[in-house]
Write an enzyme that holds these catalytic residues in place. Structure first.
Site, mmCIF file in Angstrom:
data_model
loop_
_atom_site.group_PDB
_atom_site.id
_atom_site.type_symbol
_atom_site.label_atom_id
_atom_site.label_comp_id
_atom_site.label_asym_id
_atom_site.label_seq_id
_atom_site.Cartn_x
_atom_site.Cartn_y
_atom_site.Cartn_z
ATOM 1 N N SER A 66 -7.452 4.182 -1.977
ATOM 2 C CA SER A 66 -7.339 2.793 -2.421
ATOM 3 C C SER A 66 -8.458 2.451 -3.411
ATOM 4 C CB SER A 66 -7.411 1.874 -1.203
ATOM 5 O OG SER A 66 -8.633 2.100 -0.531
ATOM 6 N N CYS A 118 1.711 5.773 -4.778
ATOM 7 C CA CYS A 118 0.893 5.110 -5.809
ATOM 8 C C CYS A 118 1.697 4.895 -7.078
ATOM 9 C CB CYS A 118 -0.372 5.896 -6.092
ATOM 10 S SG CYS A 118 -0.035 7.442 -6.922
ATOM 11 N N GLU A 167 -1.854 -4.904 -4.033
ATOM 12 C CA GLU A 167 -1.023 -3.730 -3.725
ATOM 13 C C GLU A 167 -0.512 -3.887 -2.286
ATOM 14 O OE1 GLU A 167 -3.041 0.099 -3.160
ATOM 15 O OE2 GLU A 167 -1.342 1.077 -4.122
ATOM 16 N N GLU A 175 -7.654 11.008 7.899
ATOM 17 C CA GLU A 175 -7.666 11.101 9.369
ATOM 18 C C GLU A 175 -6.341 10.642 9.978
ATOM 19 O OE1 GLU A 175 -9.340 9.198 7.374
ATOM 20 O OE2 GLU A 175 -10.127 7.366 8.282
#
Ligand code: NAD
Length: 491
Positions: A228, A283, A384, A178
């Site tokens: 995630s 990533c 992360e 989104e």
């Protein structure tokens, strides 16, 4: 896009989502309002699933050699609109135009590979498993497949799945992030032009409500997810509980290891691109540099200089090497993790906080940041950050470096910089990561290899891209046939 509400694409038509809620989408570099993204309800998701289900039987009966003709047309349209798509990615995601072009190139490469489906989805045949009995395995499509995407590669990541899914005979529903819905809107205009039969490709905009509706819908058979790790876990367990196959690629905390015999100039340049490219929102971004012996000092100095020299700005502007991060909320989260690292004892040798880029004061900018002496027990070793932050960690040997790499929870990527072949083999052999680079900073597999990922970076067993995607989007049927010898003609 121009601040207008986006539509969904269902059953071969652009339709209003009739959503009661929508979210504004902003350009992360200048704050410009780009569009409103509708948050589709479960009812809208059901319409998309019905559209996909309705197209399934005719699509799977379309020979593979005919199905791939739509991909050839799509490939040509993606080439024709290459610059427009790259600009769209930069405008809504923030990465530089060069990075967006690289992203679209990999997307197209996946279409090209999937055009080989007539060969890739072949089965196997064993004649005479017993006298007069043959056995064979065929691959058939799984059915309606849902693809749920993250914000950081709005053009590429859907293509780890979409071309393979449709080429194998499955209808798809795509749910873009989104935060970056505009590029997929453009891609669906091209899918429409390519002439896919109504219902084979569907676009549903939305957030977790739409995702949960897909996960629990009885007619959705397969879920491909990238995002995630906490959400990947949720998707994997919910999909499994509802009897669906799922491939869920999650987050990462990628280490690079630098040995003293590495070519320092090359290593520093490549490591800077890995850590700060895409503003660290990749990533496969390096977020920890484990330095062995005297490499600590030389690499630490080199990477700090590279960080200081990096030109930060709007990705459409000439010469810019790093754009903003996706939202102001994300910027604040990254800044607080930098502070957390300092509080945990790391030394801040390049501070990328409190940045304002002239002309782009509303942008979510950071500068490259380097933390020295990250503690393996600290939060910044484990979490992360997903921003342009590199932590440095000294160790004494390649074995100690591998141990440190393997102590992390994630396993998306690990890279080694060295000129020692034996050390490279030791590393490649022992490291617990699905994508490994030797003198490479972003070990992103070409489209004809699976996009691997281990440990908390992946839930499932078949990854995106190439043969893994073909196996994921097909189910095997094994047939044993007896033709009694007395029925066969003698030859
Ligand atoms: P995210 O997990 O927040 O969102 C991904 C998708 O899941 C979006 O479409 C979102 O709408 C949906 N979603 C979010 N929360 C949900 C919930 N609670 N329930 C159901 N659906 C939900 O990820 P992001 O911030 O968009 O992307 C960044 C993350 O993706 C990073 O962790 C990054 O490492 C990871 N990533 C991984 C890979 C890989 O190949 N392993 C590739 C790219 C990105």
């Amino acid at each position: 896009m121009s601040g207008k509400p986006l539509q969904n694409y269902i059953a071969g038509k652009w339709v209003d989502a009739k959503a009661t809620e929508s979210l504004p989408v902003h350009n992360p570099a200048n704050g410009e309002l780009l569009a409103y993204v509708p948050l589709s309800s479960a009812e809208i998701v059901d319409q998309a699933v019905q559209s996909a289900s309705g197209s399934f039987e005719a699509w799977r009966q379309t020979p593979a050699v005919e199905r791939v003709q739509f991909l050839f047309k799509l490939k040509q349209r993606l080439e024709d609109h290459f610059e427009e798509l790259a600009r769209s990615i930069t405008v809504e995601n923030g990465k530089t135009l060069a990075e967006s072009r690289g992203e679209m190139r990999r997307a197209i490469e996946n279409v090209e590979v999937a055009c080989g489906i007539p060969v890739m989805m072949q089965g196997g045949f064993s004649e005479d498993i017993a006298r007069g009995i043959d056995e064979f395995m065929i691959r058939q499509p799984v059915g309606v497949s849902a693809i749920i995407c993250p914000f950081n590669f709005p053009g590429m990541i859907p293509f780890w799945f979409l071309p393979y899914a449709v080429a194998c005979g499955n209808p798809v529903i795509i749910k873009p992030s989104e935060k970056v819905p505009g590029t997929m809107h453009l891609i669906f205009e091209l899918l429409e032009e390519a002439g896919f039969p109504a219902g084979v490709v569907n676009l549903v905009n939305g957030d977790r409500v739409a995702v949960d509706a897909l996960l629990t819908h009885p007619d959705v058979r397969a879920i491909s997810f990238v995002g995630s790790t906490p959400v990947a876990r949720h998707i994997y367990s919910t999909a499994a509980a509802h009897g669906k196959r799922a491939q869920c690629q999650g987050g990462a905390k990628n280490p690079i290891v630098v040995l003293p015999d590495a070519d320092l100039e090359m290593t520093t340049r490549i490591a800077a691109d890995s850590a700060f490219g895409n503003a660290g929102q990749r990533c496969l971004a390096a977020s920890l540099a484990i330095t062995v012996g005297e490499a600590h000092e030389t690499f630490g100095q080199g990477i700090s200089e590279a960080a200081a020299a990096r030109r930060v700005g709007y990705g459409l502007d000439e010469g810019v090497e790093m754009g903003p991060v996706i939202t102001n909320e994300s910027k604040q989260r990254i800044e607080s993790l930098i502070q957390r690292g300092i509080d945990e004892g790391a030394e801040l040798i390049m501070d990328g906080r409190d940045v304002s880029i002239p002309g782009y004061e509303k942008g979510n900018f950071l500068r490259p940041t380097v933390l020295n002496g990250v503690d393996p027990a600290s939060e910044v070793f484990k979490t992360e950050i997903f921003g342009p932050v590199l932590g440095l960690m000294p160790v004494d040997s390649v074995e100690a470096a591998i141990e440190l790499v393997n102590s992390g929870a994630y396993g998306n990527m690990a890279c080694l910089f060295t000129s020692d072949g034996a050390a490279a083999r030791t590393f490649r052999y022992g490291v617990q990561a699905g994508n490994v680079g030797i003198n490479i900073g972003v070990a992103a597999p070409m489209a004809f290899f699976p996009f691997s990922g281990w440990k908390d970076s992946f839930f499932g067993n078949l990854h995106g891209q190439a043969h893994h995607a073909v196996e994921f989007f097909t189910q095997t049927k094994v047939v044993v046939e007896r033709w009694p010898r007395e029925w066969s003609r003698k030859f």
